[in-house]
Structure formats: C-alpha cells, structure tokens
Design a protein around this motif. Structure first.
Motif, short mmCIF file in Angstrom:
data_model
loop_
_atom_site.label_atom_id
_atom_site.label_comp_id
_atom_site.label_asym_id
_atom_site.label_seq_id
_atom_site.Cartn_x
_atom_site.Cartn_y
_atom_site.Cartn_z
N THR A 187 0.81 -1.22 0.00
CA THR A 187 0.00 0.00 0.00
C THR A 187 0.84 1.26 0.00
OG1 THR A 187 -0.14 -0.11 2.40
CG2 THR A 187 -1.93 -1.12 1.15
N HIS A 188 2.12 1.14 -0.16
CA HIS A 188 2.97 2.31 -0.19
C HIS A 188 4.21 2.03 -1.04
CE1 HIS A 188 4.54 -0.14 3.10
NE2 HIS A 188 5.71 0.36 2.79
N GLU A 196 4.94 7.53 -1.13
CA GLU A 196 3.52 7.45 -1.41
C GLU A 196 2.87 6.47 -0.46
OE1 GLU A 196 1.52 5.67 -5.16
OE2 GLU A 196 2.18 7.70 -5.66
N LEU A 197 1.92 6.98 0.35
CA LEU A 197 1.14 6.17 1.27
C LEU A 197 -0.27 6.02 0.72
CD1 LEU A 197 2.42 7.78 4.58
CD2 LEU A 197 3.28 5.74 3.42
N GLU A 222 0.92 11.75 -0.18
CA GLU A 222 2.26 11.62 -0.77
C GLU A 222 3.17 12.65 -0.12
OE1 GLU A 222 4.01 13.15 -4.77
OE2 GLU A 222 3.02 11.23 -5.15
N TYR A 223 4.32 12.21 0.38
CA TYR A 223 5.31 13.11 0.97
C TYR A 223 6.40 13.35 -0.06
CZ TYR A 223 3.29 12.00 5.51
OH TYR A 223 2.43 11.86 6.56
N THR A 224 6.76 14.60 -0.24
CA THR A 224 7.87 14.97 -1.10
C THR A 224 8.95 15.56 -0.21
OG1 THR A 224 6.38 15.42 -2.92
CG2 THR A 224 8.60 16.35 -3.08
N TRP A 231 9.64 18.51 5.59
CA TRP A 231 8.76 17.61 4.86
C TRP A 231 7.62 18.41 4.28
CZ3 TRP A 231 8.12 11.97 6.03
CH2 TRP A 231 9.29 11.41 6.53
N THR A 232 7.25 18.17 3.04
CA THR A 232 6.17 18.89 2.38
C THR A 232 5.09 17.91 1.95
OG1 THR A 232 7.78 20.46 1.52
CG2 THR A 232 5.61 20.46 0.49
N LEU A 233 3.85 18.15 2.34
CA LEU A 233 2.74 17.33 1.87
C LEU A 233 2.28 17.84 0.53
CD1 LEU A 233 0.56 16.99 5.08
CD2 LEU A 233 1.96 15.25 4.03
N THR A 234 2.04 16.90 -0.41
CA THR A 234 1.50 17.30 -1.71
C THR A 234 0.24 16.54 -2.00
OG1 THR A 234 2.85 15.66 -2.85
CG2 THR A 234 3.75 17.89 -2.68
#
Length: 63
Positions: A33-34, A46-47, A51-53, A60-63
């Motif tokens: 799943t990730h 990718e969870l 998705e963390y970039t 850490w930035t969430l997109t």
C-alpha cells in the motif's frame, strides 16, 4: 545516480532497513500500500492517503 547507490549500500547495514529487488511477477502475501522513489536529491514517499515529497531531510512537504 552514483550517490543513490552509495546511500543504499550504507543503509543495508542498519538493523531497521531491508533491501531487495523483487521480480516483476512475484506474488506478494498482501497488497503493498505504499512505495517510494529517489530521484537525485528528491525523495517521494507514497502512502494510501498522502504523498510526501522530501527534498530537505529537515523539511517535509505534503502534496
């Protein structure tokens, strides 16, 4: 690319990291799943629901 290989080699010795390559047709006991991708200095994780970039290990930035 060479830097990524060196990082993977360094990570192999840590107790909480398991590294391997699965053949394309391998049957898994459960659905994965990730996933993650490493592209130069950028890591994308990718969870199921986000998705963390990561371009800076501190930020850490969430997109």
């Amino acid at each position: 690319m060479v830097g990524q290989v060196h990082r993977l080699i360094a990570a192999i010795g840590t107790p909480n990291v398991r590294f391997g390559i699965l053949p394309a047709r391998t049957r898994m006991p459960h659905v994965l799943t990730h996933g993650y991708w490493v592209v130069d200095q950028l890591v994308m994780v990718e969870l199921v629901d986000v998705e963390y970039t990561i371009s800076d290990p501190i930020v850490w930035t969430l997109t």
